[in-house]
Design an enzyme around this catalytic site. Structure first.
Site, PDB file in Angstrom:
ATOM      1  N   ASN A  10       0.787  -1.170  -0.058  1.00  0.00           N
ATOM      2  CA  ASN A  10      -0.257   0.512   0.168  1.00  0.00           C
ATOM      3  C   ASN A  10       0.987   1.509  -0.038  1.00  0.00           C
ATOM      4  OD1 ASN A  10      -1.382   2.119   0.305  1.00  0.00           O
ATOM      5  ND2 ASN A  10      -2.161   1.363   2.786  1.00  0.00           N
ATOM      6  N   LYS A  12      -0.183   4.047  -0.240  1.00  0.00           N
ATOM      7  CA  LYS A  12      -0.706   5.281  -0.030  1.00  0.00           C
ATOM      8  C   LYS A  12      -0.632   6.861  -1.181  1.00  0.00           C
ATOM      9  CE  LYS A  12      -0.101   3.780   4.385  1.00  0.00           C
ATOM     10  NZ  LYS A  12       0.049   3.686   5.823  1.00  0.00           N
ATOM     11  N   GLU A  98      -7.240   5.407   7.659  1.00  0.00           N
ATOM     12  CA  GLU A  98      -6.354   6.848   6.587  1.00  0.00           C
ATOM     13  C   GLU A  98      -7.898   7.683   6.922  1.00  0.00           C
ATOM     14  OE1 GLU A  98      -2.980   6.183   4.984  1.00  0.00           O
ATOM     15  OE2 GLU A  98      -1.848   5.173   7.043  1.00  0.00           O
ATOM     16  N   GLU A 165      -5.323  -4.831  10.418  1.00  0.00           N
ATOM     17  CA  GLU A 165      -4.508  -3.275  10.910  1.00  0.00           C
ATOM     18  C   GLU A 165      -4.780  -2.510  12.116  1.00  0.00           C
ATOM     19  OE1 GLU A 165      -2.364  -1.965   6.558  1.00  0.00           O
ATOM     20  OE2 GLU A 165      -4.206  -1.118   6.912  1.00  0.00           O
ATOM     21  N   GLY A 171       2.155   2.588  11.036  1.00  0.00           N
ATOM     22  CA  GLY A 171       3.291   3.876  10.588  1.00  0.00           C
ATOM     23  C   GLY A 171       3.951   4.218  11.694  1.00  0.00           C
TER      24      GLY A 171
END
Ligand code: PGA
Length: 249
Positions: A10, A12, A98, A165, A171
């Site tokens: 991913n 992002k 997110e 997740e 992160g």
């Protein structure tokens, strides 16, 4: 039950078109010999076209990071499921934390997106996971159950991969321990079995949140961890290649 490993990048909001090309040139060569893992790349929308071109004939799967729930119309800035199919996507990530956190997506919008994507034959990486606050309050399983039940309301698990997740691990460099991951994955699988019977054993459940070349082997050794959704560590060729080539325990 043999579930085929599924390792997804991913990216992002990272990589221009030329950075996408550079990455894929190196990556495609480096994973040529990998035949027993589903490898997925989710670049930003602007790189989907160039990535589709590059990935043609490689067996590497293309995914988008989000999709809108309507087929077409006056929705400035949005991208429809059929547009993703048209550009060569096989999968789409839906419900990433997110998106839920910064763009106010709810279980209901996630459910609409899943239904809309399924309608045109897109496969789905459906993301769920608790916040630190929820974990510390002992609410992890309640949150997972709510996200699953509402996200998959009136649909089925066909063509869906679930990504667990934990938000506190994304992160942050603070990966869930293999024990924490296994505990949550086992819970998710039980819930799938309650909802869908034996099919619950077939569904692949990915772990996401600070996955690195250093911790991938121990995570993949967990019974109910069938793959990974990788953010930061998927941006460099060497690091993502090592994750794709995880060592089987
Ligand atoms: P991370 O992101 O690997 O950078 O923690 C994972 C994700 O959000 O999918």
């Amino acid at each position: 039950m043999m579930r085929r490993p599924f390792i997804a990048a991913n990216w992002k909001m990272n990589k221009t078109t030329s950075e996408t090309q550079d990455f894929l040139s190196g990556f495609i060569t480096a994973v040529k010999d990998v035949t027993d893992v589903d490898i997925v790349i989710a670049p930003p929308f602007t790189s989907l076209s160039i990535a589709a071109e590059k990935l043609k004939g490689t067996g590497i799967i293309l995914a988008a990071q989000d999709v809108f729930c309507e087929e077409k119309g006056a929705y400035t800035g949005e991208v429809s499921p059929v547009m993703l199919v048209d550009i060569g996507c096989n999968y789409v990530i839906i419900g990433h934390s997110e998106r839920r956190q910064y763009f106010h997506e709810t279980d209901e919008t996630v459910n609409k997106k899943i239904k809309a994507a399924k309608k045109v034959g897109l496969k789905i990486i459906f993301c769920i996971g608790e916040s630190l606050e929820e974990r510390e309050a002992g609410k992890t399983f309640d949150v997972l159950q709510r996200q699953i039940d509402k996200g998959l309301y009136e649909t089925d698990t066909e063509d869906i991969v679930i990504a667990y997740e934990p938000i506190w691990a994304i992160g942050t460099g603070k990966t869930a321990t293999p024990e924490q991951a296994q505990e949550a994955h086992a819970y998710i699988r039980e819930r799938q079995k309650i909802l869908y019977g034996n099919k619950g054993n077939e569904i692949r459940i990915l772990y996401g949140g600070s996955v690195t070349p250093e911790n991938i082997d121990s995570l993949m050794a967990c019974k109910d961890v069938d793959g990974a959704l990788v953010g930061g560590a998927s941006l460099k060729v060497d690091s993502f290649v090592r994750i794709v080539k995880f060592k089987k325990g």
